[in-house]
Enzyme design. Structure first.
Site, PDB file in Angstrom:
ATOM      1  N   ASN A  33      13.395  26.178  22.704  1.00  0.00           N
ATOM      2  CA  ASN A  33      12.001  25.864  23.067  1.00  0.00           C
ATOM      3  C   ASN A  33      11.951  24.697  24.056  1.00  0.00           C
ATOM      4  OD1 ASN A  33      12.631  23.723  21.453  1.00  0.00           O
ATOM      5  ND2 ASN A  33      10.815  23.846  20.150  1.00  0.00           N
ATOM      6  N   LEU A  78      22.148  26.674  16.096  1.00  0.00           N
ATOM      7  CA  LEU A  78      22.456  25.284  16.477  1.00  0.00           C
ATOM      8  C   LEU A  78      21.207  24.499  16.857  1.00  0.00           C
ATOM      9  CD1 LEU A  78      25.542  26.095  18.778  1.00  0.00           C
ATOM     10  CD2 LEU A  78      25.525  25.733  16.321  1.00  0.00           C
ATOM     11  N   TYR A 150      15.775  14.408   8.956  1.00  0.00           N
ATOM     12  CA  TYR A 150      16.940  15.164   9.434  1.00  0.00           C
ATOM     13  C   TYR A 150      17.850  15.511   8.259  1.00  0.00           C
ATOM     14  CZ  TYR A 150      21.010  16.240  12.409  1.00  0.00           C
ATOM     15  OH  TYR A 150      22.071  16.845  13.027  1.00  0.00           O
TER      16      TYR A 150
END
Ligand code: UDP
Length: 316
Positions: A33, A78, A150
């Site tokens: 994106n 990924l 994260y």
């Protein structure tokens, strides 16, 4: 011809993996994106006729029905911001791509009877109390801090992989990736190696956070990509997690001094505040990757840094 989907194809790992697979004749569908990835990374892939790019957000379910998604053999998932600077700048997107995005890629993998490699991270060990970390260490992660978006979303991504594998027999393998580098890192990436090399080449101060006594290990991109290939190819990797990183540990101050020496810079080392929740140590136990995959890194930090410095010189 083997057909692979790579999410995060405009990123550091994704673009390097895509180049390798395309060079070997793979058909590659790259998805990105372009949030933290760079369109310039795709420029080097476009000349390959077997490369197709989809500009899309994998957190949207419509990615599953994209007309290019046919006859897929391998999925390398990924996509995700990976530098603390960038994942902290967009924490909600980071959570979405690692959870909902991972579920969509597992769904795609299941639908096509493909195999998926999920890019997890050494961050799932948090601030480790066991050293070095092997895959069965459960971690010491804080839910209430700037790294949590994260660390915890990557952990939940692993849960999705576990569920698809155990409930639906989906073929999946998980790479817990430790710090990786090369000149492919963007100079604005914010991670330590790209910061130090950029600063040294520009004659700016090298910014060591804290006293620089915290440790990390550094794996050159070529070795990481070789590990991904072996993980995808190995039957024994199905349903398994692997630490992928270099086992030689350095303090951050040692790294700063090494970069200073290799660049022959006049830059000074300055000390800045240590970020909250910065892990004090980190080092992979890679005995599982050695025994199951026959993989271990070949490029030492001094050699990788020397290559990177030469290539960065041309970019700066
Ligand atoms: N670091 C540093 N100076 C920098 C950037 C990072 O001293 O300019 C330190 C950071 O505090 C951490 C280590 O280097 O202890 C590795 O940081 P990085 O952001 O590369 O990745 P992390 O392993 O923390 O996710």
């Amino acid at each position: 011809m083997t057909k692979a989907v790579i999410t995060g194809v405009a990123g550091f790992l994704g673009s390097n993996l895509a180049l390798k697979l395309l060079t070997e004749g793979y058909e590659v569908i790259g998805v990105d994106n372009i949030s933290t990835g760079r369109i310039s990374n795709i420029d080097k892939l476009n000349p390959f006729p077997q490369f197709q790019f989809i500009k899309a957000d994998i957190t949207q379910q419509s990615i599953l029905d994209n007309e290019k998604m046919v006859k897929i053999d391998e999925v390398y998932h990924l996509a995700s911001p990976a530098s603390p600077k960038w994942y902290q700048a967009s924490p909600f997107n980071t959570i979405s791509v690692n959870t909902v995005g991972t579920m969509h890629m597992l769904e795609l993998t299941k639908k096509h009877g493909a195999k998926m490699l999920y890019s997890s991270t050494s961050e799932i060990y948090g601030d480790p109390e066991i050293h070095p970390q092997s895959e069965n260490y459960k971690g010491n992660v804080n839910t209430w801090g700037p790294r949590a978006c994260y660390d915890e979303s990557k952990r939940l991504g692993e849960v999705y992989c576990y569920l698809y594998h155990s409930l639906y027999d989906t073929r999946v393998t998980v790479a817990r990736i430790f710090n990786t580098y090369s000149s492919g890192l963007w100079q604005e990436d914010g991670r330590v190696i790209s910061n130090f090399v950029t600063q040294a080449l520009k004659g700016e101060d090298l910014t060591v956070y804290g006293k620089g006594s915290q440790t990390r290990t550094f794996c050159y991109i070529e070795d990481t990509i070789t590990a991904f290939r072996k993980m995808m190819a190995s039957e024994r990797s199905n349903g398994e997690i692997f630490n992928i990183g270099h086992p030689k540990e350095y303090t951050i101050l040692e790294v700063a001094k090494l970069v200073k020496k290799l660049t022959n810079t006049t830059s000074n080392i300055v000390y800045k505040e240590l970020p909250e929740d910065d892990p004090k140590v980190r080092c992979p136990d890679i005995s599982k990757a050695i025994s199951v995959l026959g993989w271990k890194p070949r490029i030492e930090l001094q050699e990788g840094l020397t290559r990177m410095i030469e290539e960065y010189k041309n970019q700066i």
